[in-house]
Design an enzyme around this catalytic site. Structure first.
Site, short mmCIF file in Angstrom:
data_model
loop_
_atom_site.label_atom_id
_atom_site.label_comp_id
_atom_site.label_asym_id
_atom_site.label_seq_id
_atom_site.Cartn_x
_atom_site.Cartn_y
_atom_site.Cartn_z
N HIS A 20 0.83 -1.21 0.00
CA HIS A 20 0.00 0.00 0.00
C HIS A 20 0.86 1.27 0.00
CE1 HIS A 20 -4.05 -1.71 0.25
NE2 HIS A 20 -3.45 -2.71 0.88
N ASP A 22 2.63 2.01 -3.04
CA ASP A 22 2.83 2.44 -4.44
C ASP A 22 1.98 3.66 -4.80
OD1 ASP A 22 0.46 0.90 -4.53
OD2 ASP A 22 1.04 -0.26 -6.31
N ALA A 107 -6.00 -14.83 -5.62
CA ALA A 107 -5.05 -15.20 -4.56
C ALA A 107 -4.12 -14.04 -4.21
CB ALA A 107 -4.23 -16.40 -5.01
N SER A 111 -3.07 -11.87 -11.00
CA SER A 111 -3.37 -12.50 -12.29
C SER A 111 -4.00 -11.47 -13.22
CB SER A 111 -4.30 -13.70 -12.10
OG SER A 111 -5.48 -13.29 -11.46
N ASP A 156 1.93 -3.84 -9.49
CA ASP A 156 1.68 -5.17 -10.05
C ASP A 156 2.10 -5.26 -11.50
OD1 ASP A 156 0.62 -5.40 -7.57
OD2 ASP A 156 -1.47 -5.60 -8.20
C1 GAF Z 1 -2.92 -4.28 -5.05
C2 GAF Z 1 -2.71 -3.11 -6.00
F1 GAF Z 1 -3.04 -3.46 -7.26
C3 GAF Z 1 -1.26 -2.60 -5.95
O1 GAF Z 1 -1.14 -1.45 -6.73
C4 GAF Z 1 -0.83 -2.31 -4.50
O2 GAF Z 1 -1.38 -1.12 -4.04
C5 GAF Z 1 -1.18 -3.49 -3.60
O3 GAF Z 1 -2.53 -3.90 -3.73
C6 GAF Z 1 -0.94 -3.17 -2.15
O4 GAF Z 1 0.41 -2.96 -1.94
O5 GAF Z 1 -2.16 -5.39 -5.47
#
Ligand code: GAF
Length: 378
Positions: A20, A22, A107, A111, A156
């Site tokens: 949390h 990013d 999960a 994906s 991600d």
């Molecule tokens: C999810 C979000 F898609 C990512 O951008 C990130 O904020 C994450 O949660 C938490 O770190 O995967």
């Protein structure tokens, strides 16, 4: 699909630490894993988009001119990238698209980001769009915002695209500069335990956390106009300007600031091959996510409880957005089998649910697959 024009594979991701952070322009430390989405595409002469998912064993059909989000549907992750291209003036034709892969869905292994990245990479190749990796990552992220309705950060997609075998990526989400950090785990492995739950509030709570962080920044900004995001905020600033206003917002912001500091120290631990110290930081992250950021859930907390005080587990925490999905555990290799038995048995006993596990290796990022026949089922 007998003879696709292009096939692309894109991996799922783990995150060692930095959760949390990013979307707050902080740091993250993800890595791509050896589980992939495969997308095969054929150009069509008309404007039809014909999709097939092997995982869902379902077809979905629409037209290029009718692109819209289908609430909660798997097709969003492919279709969502197309409007970004069309808006920018690229011309695309109808498509046959086959989606396959082995990343467990729901999960917390991203994906969906892997599908988005695979789709945009494949289209880039097919229509020779000459997009840069960062442009493709941004398009994939937009697809998630606009078609899936989750205001996710960039982690991600970045991990899926920039993954490098045996390395984690220390990414500065403000400047997008990054550094590969060797994941030398000696006789340890990364083991994921999957709660096999995904609570409904996951996406609404995610967006709410984002707003709470923005609120905290706005209160600090009233006194410190130079502050743009939580990246610029310190704990004393929070104590002074946020705590008197709202204790919950304070805790959310405090967690993020502490997590950024933990991450930078965790990179040092990895560089110095100090797994004990890294493990302690992962466990501290779980505490923060569970108590201050409040994105854990009973099942995730139970999985953490079940490995606590086990000397073969150097660190454990919930991973990803929260409210379900997996925990990530740094485990002594020769103790994995025994640990898996113990955790699965107790998890089933206390929740009535099966808990799956994955021992993951760190893999390379998104790429075009030259030898298709080996990866496609049909
Ligand atoms: C999810 C979000 F898609 C990512 O951008 C990130 O904020 C994450 O949660 C938490 O770190 O995967």
């Amino acid at each position: 699909m007998s003879d696709p024009d292009v096939v692309v594979q894109s991996p799922g991701r783990i995150n060692i630490i930095g959760e949390h952070t990013d979307y707050n322009e902080g740091f993250v430390l993800p890595a791509a894993i050896d589980k992939f989405v495969y997308i095969a595409i054929q150009k069509r002469e008309d404007q039809k988009l014909c999709l097939y998912s092997t995982e869902f064993n379902q077809h979905f059909e629409t037209e290029l001119e009718n692109l819209s989000s289908q609430k909660g549907h798997w097709s969003n992750y492919v279709l969502g990238v197309l409007p970004q291209l069309i808006k920018t003036g690229y011309s695309v034709s109808g498509l046959n698209v086959l989606i396959d892969g082995d990343i467990p869905i729901g999960a917390g292994l991203s994906s969906s980001a892997a599908v988005e990245c695979a789709a945009i990479f494949a289209l880039n190749e097919l229509f020779q769009l000459d997009l840069t990796k960062i442009e493709m990552i941004r398009i994939a992220q937009k697809a998630e915002h606009e078609f899936a309705g989750v205001l996710c950060g960039i982690m991600d997609m970045f991990a899926s695209v920039y993954g490098k075998k045996d390395y984690a990526i220390c990414l500065d989400c403000r400047s997008l500069s990054y550094q590969y950090i060797p994941m030398t785990l000696h006789d340890h492995k990364l083991v994921l335990f999957n709660t096999n739950v995904k609570h409904n509030l996951a996406s609404s709570a995610y967006n709410e956390r984002r707003q709470q962080c923005e609120q905290g920044v706005a209160w600090v900004k009233e006194h410190r106009p130079g502050v743009q995001t939580l990246r610029d905020v310190t704990i004393p600033m929070l104590d002074q300007y946020v705590l008197p206003k709202d204790e919950v917002v304070y805790r959310r912001c405090k967690y993020v600031i502490e997590e950024n500091m933990r991450l930078l120290m965790a990179c040092e631990d990895l560089n110095q091959k100090n797994l004990l110290s890294l493990g302690r930081k992962m466990s501290a992250t779980h505490e923060g996510l569970s108590k201050d950021y409040e994105v854990s859930c009973a099942e995730l907390d139970l999985l953490i409880q079940l490995v606590k005080n086990n000397s073969n587990v150097l660190g454990a925490r919930m991973m990803g957005g929260g409210f379900g999905g997996c925990t990530i555990n740094l485990v002594k290799e020769n103790a994995i089998e025994q640990l898996v038995n113990k955790v699965s048995k107790n998890y089933l006993k206390q929740t009535g649910l099966e808990c799956s596990h994955y021992v993951v290796s760190i893999a390379n990022g998104t790429s075009v697959v030259e030898n298709h026949s080996e990866v496609l089922q049909s």
